[in-house]
Design an enzyme around this catalytic site. Structure first.
Site, PDB file in Angstrom:
ATOM      1  N   ASP A 121       0.819  -1.211   0.000  1.00  0.00           N
ATOM      2  CA  ASP A 121       0.000   0.000   0.000  1.00  0.00           C
ATOM      3  C   ASP A 121       0.850   1.258   0.000  1.00  0.00           C
ATOM      4  OD1 ASP A 121      -2.929   0.233  -0.133  1.00  0.00           O
ATOM      5  OD2 ASP A 121      -2.905  -1.395   1.302  1.00  0.00           O
ATOM      6  N   GLU A 152      -4.691   5.153   0.618  1.00  0.00           N
ATOM      7  CA  GLU A 152      -3.553   4.242   0.732  1.00  0.00           C
ATOM      8  C   GLU A 152      -2.838   4.442   2.069  1.00  0.00           C
ATOM      9  OE1 GLU A 152      -3.724   2.029  -1.254  1.00  0.00           O
ATOM     10  OE2 GLU A 152      -3.909   2.628  -3.344  1.00  0.00           O
ATOM     11  N   HIS A 155      -4.926   2.730   4.637  1.00  0.00           N
ATOM     12  CA  HIS A 155      -4.733   1.277   4.599  1.00  0.00           C
ATOM     13  C   HIS A 155      -3.448   0.892   5.321  1.00  0.00           C
ATOM     14  CE1 HIS A 155      -7.125   1.385   0.538  1.00  0.00           C
ATOM     15  NE2 HIS A 155      -7.840   1.759   1.576  1.00  0.00           N
ATOM     16  N   TYR A 159      -3.050  -1.761   8.582  1.00  0.00           N
ATOM     17  CA  TYR A 159      -2.177  -2.926   8.783  1.00  0.00           C
ATOM     18  C   TYR A 159      -1.313  -2.743  10.030  1.00  0.00           C
ATOM     19  CZ  TYR A 159      -3.466  -3.245   3.849  1.00  0.00           C
ATOM     20  OH  TYR A 159      -4.153  -3.267   2.664  1.00  0.00           O
ATOM     21  N   GLU A 225      -3.398  -3.434  -8.171  1.00  0.00           N
ATOM     22  CA  GLU A 225      -4.569  -3.171  -7.337  1.00  0.00           C
ATOM     23  C   GLU A 225      -5.760  -4.034  -7.750  1.00  0.00           C
ATOM     24  OE1 GLU A 225      -4.532   1.128  -5.595  1.00  0.00           O
ATOM     25  OE2 GLU A 225      -4.315   1.318  -7.767  1.00  0.00           O
ATOM     26  N   GLU A 259     -10.023  -0.331  -2.935  1.00  0.00           N
ATOM     27  CA  GLU A 259      -9.151  -0.814  -3.998  1.00  0.00           C
ATOM     28  C   GLU A 259      -9.916  -1.102  -5.285  1.00  0.00           C
ATOM     29  OE1 GLU A 259      -6.144  -0.481  -3.871  1.00  0.00           O
ATOM     30  OE2 GLU A 259      -5.590  -0.468  -1.749  1.00  0.00           O
ATOM     31  N   HIS A 262     -10.181   2.160  -6.827  1.00  0.00           N
ATOM     32  CA  HIS A 262      -8.872   2.558  -7.365  1.00  0.00           C
ATOM     33  C   HIS A 262      -8.610   1.864  -8.701  1.00  0.00           C
ATOM     34  CE1 HIS A 262      -7.248   3.338  -2.985  1.00  0.00           C
ATOM     35  NE2 HIS A 262      -8.292   4.086  -3.298  1.00  0.00           N
TER      36      HIS A 262
END
Length: 377
Positions: A121, A152, A155, A159, A225, A259, A262
């Site tokens: 990402d 992004e 994201h 994580y 992606e 995503e 995207h």
């Protein structure tokens, strides 16, 4: 200490925070000897929609309307309907599942999916923010891509939040992409394609340079992606289907929605450039791209799923990659790379149609009133 919002760092510089730094400027402007005058330059002509192009346009990049690409503005509006943060999701059960329920094989899958995604990402953020967005010459395109850069980053935070909450060694997890060859080879493949268009001297008025840019963007939108991310969440969703790691999976569902947008946006941009610039995509070059990406995915899947987990294995993962690759090729209006590939994970599309119909004590309920009704793919 009282904040001065006109200059919030003034106190650290020993300035007087009781007086606005604008006051001296205002006094200067009000002075008869320093009064500003209008520039003698002629005013520019109004923007004509026909001057707008995806790249190499001659419109005013600072003027949003009139739109030439209203679909790009709609992408921006849709993206805002999926707004969320990782702190909105309850991770309590994930902590218990990871430490007391998951098998060693399932922990291996969970950790390495996160290890791959954490780097991917950031790479996607760099691609849009540094290599793509600044080349767009219509502001409605740039505005959605600015939102994409933010997503992004969100994201990446997600994580990190999962890794920290579960109690994993962050240094060790984040370094896995560098020390696990099966992960590194996918990242390197993407980095190499990014580097071809990240040069400051690239000139999209040159046919060869434009061709390189279009094929690079096609890779990121259609494969990186559109396939690798879309398929990359599947192992975690397989755990979720058995009632495991629900918090992580819920966050990946929100990411998956982002995503898909995207990928769809990037594919639309590529198609527009091909049409506007009268380009012909190189079939041989596309074939090499699909073959390289399939090989990289197969190596990764072989490592990730050397020991299959309940309800998910390497063969299903790879066939689903090929099936989704065909879907992206149809969106791009190019030849399907893997004719006859089967939809092995018929439940996967359901993951992108998340509804917030949950027990309040299981997760924080946030009602995305319009987001659930969108066609995300």
């Amino acid at each position: 200490m009282k904040h001065n919002w006109d200059d919030p760092i003034a106190a650290f510089n020993g300035m007087n925070t009781n007086q606005s730094p604008l006051q001296d400027t205002e006094a200067s402007l009000n002075s008869t000897t320093n009064r500003p005058t209008l520039s003698q330059h002629a005013a520019p002509k109004p923007v004509d929609v026909s001057d707008k192009r995806v790249v190499n346009g001659h419109g005013d990049i600072n003027q949003l309307a009139p739109f030439k690409y209203p679909w790009a503005w709609q992408y921006f509006l849709n993206a805002n309907k999926n707004h969320w943060t990782p702190l909105d999701v309850n991770m309590t059960k994930d902590v218990r599942d990871y430490h007391h329920v998951l098998t060693s094989e399932e922990k291996h899958v969970y950790e390495h999916v996160l290890a791959y995604l954490t780097t991917s990402d950031i790479l996607a953020m760099r691609n849009i923010g540094l290599a793509v967005m600044e080349k767009m010459t219509a502001p409605e395109l740039q505005i959605y891509q600015a939102r994409q850069v933010f997503e992004e980053a969100m994201h990446t935070w997600t994580y990190q939040h999962c890794i920290e909450t579960i109690g994993l060694d962050q240094k060790e997890i984040y370094n896995r992409y560098r020390v696990v060859p099966e992960i590194y080879q996918k990242i390197k493949l993407a980095n190499d394609r990014l580097d071809t268009v990240l040069r400051p001297d690239i000139d999209l008025n040159q046919p060869d340079e434009l061709d390189t840019f279009v094929h690079s963007y096609l890779f990121f939108a259609g494969v990186f992606e559109g396939c690798w991310f879309y398929n990359g969440f599947s192992p975690i969703f397989a755990l979720q289907r058995r009632g495991l790691m629900n918090g992580t999976a819920e966050q990946l569902q929100y990411i998956m929605r982002d995503e898909i947008l995207h990928s769809g946006f990037g594919i639309r941009v590529v198609r527009e450039i091909v049409k506007e610039e009268n380009l012909t995509l190189d079939e041989a070059r596309l074939r090499r791209m699909w073959d390289e990406c399939e090989a990289a995915e197969e190596i990764y899947a072989g490592f990730l799923l050397a020991d299959p987990i309940v309800g998910y294995n390497k063969e299903d993962h790879m066939e689903q990659f090929r099936f989704i690759a065909n879907r992206r090729a149809r969106q791009l209006k190019i030849t399907e790379p893997f004719p006859g590939a089967e939809n092995r994970l018929t439940w996967l599309d359901e993951q992108s149609n998340l509804r917030k119909e949950k027990n309040f004590f299981e997760t924080r309920v946030i009602e995305y009133q319009t987001g659930a009704a969108l066609n995300w793919d």
